[in-house]
Design a protein around this motif. Structure first.
Motif, PDB file in Angstrom:
ATOM      1  N   LEU A  24       2.564   9.794 -10.300  1.00 36.42           N
ATOM      2  CA  LEU A  24       1.831   9.919 -11.556  1.00 36.42           C
ATOM      3  C   LEU A  24       0.942  11.160 -11.575  1.00 36.42           C
ATOM      4  O   LEU A  24       0.750  11.784 -12.622  1.00 36.42           O
ATOM      5  N   ALA A  25       0.406  11.515 -10.387  1.00 43.67           N
ATOM      6  CA  ALA A  25      -0.501  12.670 -10.325  1.00 43.67           C
ATOM      7  C   ALA A  25       0.222  13.987 -10.570  1.00 43.67           C
ATOM      8  O   ALA A  25      -0.400  14.979 -10.955  1.00 43.67           O
ATOM      9  N   THR A  26       1.529  14.020 -10.356  1.00 42.13           N
ATOM     10  CA  THR A  26       2.285  15.281 -10.498  1.00 42.13           C
ATOM     11  C   THR A  26       3.292  15.219 -11.635  1.00 42.13           C
ATOM     12  O   THR A  26       4.232  16.005 -11.664  1.00 42.13           O
ATOM     13  N   GLU A  27       3.100  14.286 -12.578  1.00 40.75           N
ATOM     14  CA  GLU A  27       4.053  14.159 -13.681  1.00 40.75           C
ATOM     15  C   GLU A  27       3.692  15.130 -14.804  1.00 40.75           C
ATOM     16  O   GLU A  27       3.058  14.781 -15.794  1.00 40.75           O
ATOM     17  N   PHE A  28       4.083  16.375 -14.650  1.00 41.69           N
ATOM     18  CA  PHE A  28       3.839  17.408 -15.647  1.00 41.69           C
ATOM     19  C   PHE A  28       5.163  17.941 -16.170  1.00 41.69           C
ATOM     20  O   PHE A  28       6.192  17.881 -15.491  1.00 41.69           O
ATOM     21  N   THR A  29       5.114  18.500 -17.374  1.00 44.04           N
ATOM     22  CA  THR A  29       6.302  19.115 -17.957  1.00 44.04           C
ATOM     23  C   THR A  29       6.425  20.550 -17.441  1.00 44.04           C
ATOM     24  O   THR A  29       5.433  21.130 -16.961  1.00 44.04           O
ATOM     25  N   PRO A  30       7.610  21.163 -17.572  1.00 41.84           N
ATOM     26  CA  PRO A  30       7.746  22.580 -17.173  1.00 41.84           C
ATOM     27  C   PRO A  30       6.758  23.477 -17.887  1.00 41.84           C
ATOM     28  O   PRO A  30       6.206  24.408 -17.279  1.00 41.84           O
ATOM     29  N   CYS A  31       6.499  23.213 -19.174  1.00 43.02           N
ATOM     30  CA  CYS A  31       5.541  24.032 -19.923  1.00 43.02           C
ATOM     31  C   CYS A  31       4.139  23.903 -19.346  1.00 43.02           C
ATOM     32  O   CYS A  31       3.395  24.887 -19.258  1.00 43.02           O
ATOM     33  N   GLN A  32       3.778  22.691 -18.947  1.00 40.50           N
ATOM     34  CA  GLN A  32       2.457  22.494 -18.350  1.00 40.50           C
ATOM     35  C   GLN A  32       2.326  23.242 -17.029  1.00 40.50           C
ATOM     36  O   GLN A  32       1.293  23.869 -16.759  1.00 40.50           O
ATOM     37  N   TRP A  33       3.372  23.180 -16.187  1.00 38.99           N
ATOM     38  CA  TRP A  33       3.333  23.923 -14.926  1.00 38.99           C
ATOM     39  C   TRP A  33       3.220  25.429 -15.191  1.00 38.99           C
ATOM     40  O   TRP A  33       2.498  26.139 -14.475  1.00 38.99           O
ATOM     41  N   GLU A  87       0.809  -1.202   0.000  1.00 40.18           N
ATOM     42  CA  GLU A  87       0.000   0.000   0.000  1.00 40.18           C
ATOM     43  C   GLU A  87       0.856   1.272   0.000  1.00 40.18           C
ATOM     44  O   GLU A  87       0.572   2.203  -0.754  1.00 40.18           O
ATOM     45  N   PRO A  88       1.953   1.359   0.814  1.00 39.32           N
ATOM     46  CA  PRO A  88       2.807   2.547   0.726  1.00 39.32           C
ATOM     47  C   PRO A  88       3.400   2.720  -0.680  1.00 39.32           C
ATOM     48  O   PRO A  88       3.524   3.849  -1.171  1.00 39.32           O
ATOM     49  N   GLY A  89       3.764   1.593  -1.310  1.00 38.13           N
ATOM     50  CA  GLY A  89       4.308   1.673  -2.660  1.00 38.13           C
ATOM     51  C   GLY A  89       3.282   2.195  -3.645  1.00 38.13           C
ATOM     52  O   GLY A  89       3.587   3.033  -4.506  1.00 38.13           O
ATOM     53  N   ARG A  90       2.031   1.730  -3.519  1.00 36.59           N
ATOM     54  CA  ARG A  90       0.972   2.196  -4.418  1.00 36.59           C
ATOM     55  C   ARG A  90       0.658   3.663  -4.170  1.00 36.59           C
ATOM     56  O   ARG A  90       0.373   4.414  -5.115  1.00 36.59           O
ATOM     57  N   GLN A  91       0.724   4.099  -2.911  1.00 38.62           N
ATOM     58  CA  GLN A  91       0.509   5.513  -2.610  1.00 38.62           C
ATOM     59  C   GLN A  91       1.583   6.378  -3.269  1.00 38.62           C
ATOM     60  O   GLN A  91       1.296   7.444  -3.830  1.00 38.62           O
ATOM     61  N   LEU A  92       2.831   5.891  -3.218  1.00 43.85           N
ATOM     62  CA  LEU A  92       3.922   6.627  -3.837  1.00 43.85           C
ATOM     63  C   LEU A  92       3.704   6.738  -5.347  1.00 43.85           C
ATOM     64  O   LEU A  92       3.860   7.820  -5.930  1.00 43.85           O
TER      65      LEU A  92
END
Length: 346
Positions: free
Chosen positions: A268-277, A258-263
């Motif tokens: 994945l939820a914050t995998e954005f490019t600099p341009c997207q940010w 479960e800790p691994g899945r949380q990580l």
């Protein structure tokens, strides 16, 4: 019925579309010949005595698309009307159709006229592939490619081209591979054909991308990603952390806890490019900016603390497992309910 090949479909020129139109309503052609006619050819047509094939006219402007020599011959014969097939498309498309029809029949266009036509089409249809333009101008794809290169400063640039079959394809398979990789990660069950359609690459390329991801390899052969290479969402390709996330997602030891899945969910939820940010920051309402700054700073500190903890964990020596023949430690024996060494009978 006659059809004229067009990217994505055919334009029908059939007998059902023929109408008799007054000669006085027709305007000179905007053709690759520059509007000039061969008077000798016009007289030869007029004297032939045969019935002419219908000419093609652009209905919105009433300009002749194909058939200026036949129109001149009809005037010499004293006709008031002529058979017409109308084209209802855009004016730029009418010119392309004029070039294509003149290349196929009638007096041949000179090489200079065909090159001039290709240059004009490159201006009006820069998204068409070199081969698509070459097929309509009677030139080679290599010649059109050289013309495009010489005109690069004058015509709009695009990362895609529309081929002869109407399919939109990327200039390089790199962005298509990255797009396919993201689609596979978001929906591993999607079919190869659907992936190929949505990513703009061949099914063979998509299959290779899928196989590479299954092995934990980079979707691009050799892992060569030029700086600023377009990503699957059209922005700039993410930094190398994206490759690390891809490998972590495939690690069963993380997915099994479960800790691994949380990580993984957090990564994945914050995998954005600099341009997207940057786009996100630019779209923020002003009254939300202070709160977002507070949260972002706190999250950044938490990620930094995680990075420090992971680094320290990686440097910590691994626990040594006792050899199979060694007796268990007193603490382990007590936990298991076994008698300790001191409690054994003499």
């Amino acid at each position: 019925m006659t059809t004229i090949g067009w990217p994505g479909g055919d334009f029908p020129l059939g007998s059902a579309n023929v109408e008799n139109v007054l000669l006085d309503l027709l305007k000179p052609s905007d053709s690759p010949r520059g509007g000039s006619c061969d008077e000798g050819h016009v007289r030869a047509l007029a004297d032939s005595g045969r019935e002419f094939e219908a000419i093609v006219v652009h209905r919105p402007t009433m300009r002749v698309v194909d058939g200026m020599h036949r129109l001149g011959a009809a005037r010499l014969r004293g006709q008031d009307t002529i058979a017409v097939r109308f084209f209802d498309g855009a004016e730029a498309d009418a010119y392309v159709l004029s070039v294509q029809l003149n290349v196929r029949h009638g007096l041949p266009l000179s090489r200079a006229e065909r090159r001039a036509a290709a240059e004009r089409i490159l201006h009006t249809h820069p998204h068409w592939s070199d081969r698509a333009i070459a097929e309509r101008t009677g030139l080679s794809g290599k010649t059109v490619g050289k013309l495009r290169e010489s005109m690069s400063a004058e015509i709009p640039q695009s990362h895609t081209r529309v081929g002869r079959d109407g399919t939109v394809r990327p200039l390089s398979s790199l962005d298509g591979r990255l797009r396919a990789a993201r689609l596979i990660e978001s929906d591993p069950a999607v079919s190869l054909r659907e992936l190929a359609r949505r990513s703009g690459v061949s099914t063979a390329t998509v299959r290779d991308v899928r196989d590479r991801l299954r092995r934990g390899d980079d979707p691009v052969p050799g892992g060569h990603h030029p700086p600023g290479a377009p990503a699957a969402d059209g922005g700039v390709r993410p930094d190398p952390a994206a490759d690390a996330v891809r490998k972590l997602v495939k690690d069963p030891s993380l997915k099994g806890s479960e800790p691994g899945r949380q990580l993984l969910r957090a990564l994945l939820a914050t995998e954005f490019t600099p341009c997207q940010w940057q786009r996100i920051a630019a779209a923020l309402p002003k009254h939300c900016a202070p709160l977002v700054r507070t949260v972002a700073a706190q999250r950044a500190a938490e990620w930094s603390a995680l990075a420090d903890a992971a680094s320290a964990h990686a440097q910590r020596p691994a626990r040594r497992r006792a050899p199979a023949g060694d007796p268990p430690s007193p603490r382990a024996s007590a936990r298991a309910g076994l008698p300790t060494a001191g409690a054994l009978p003499a």
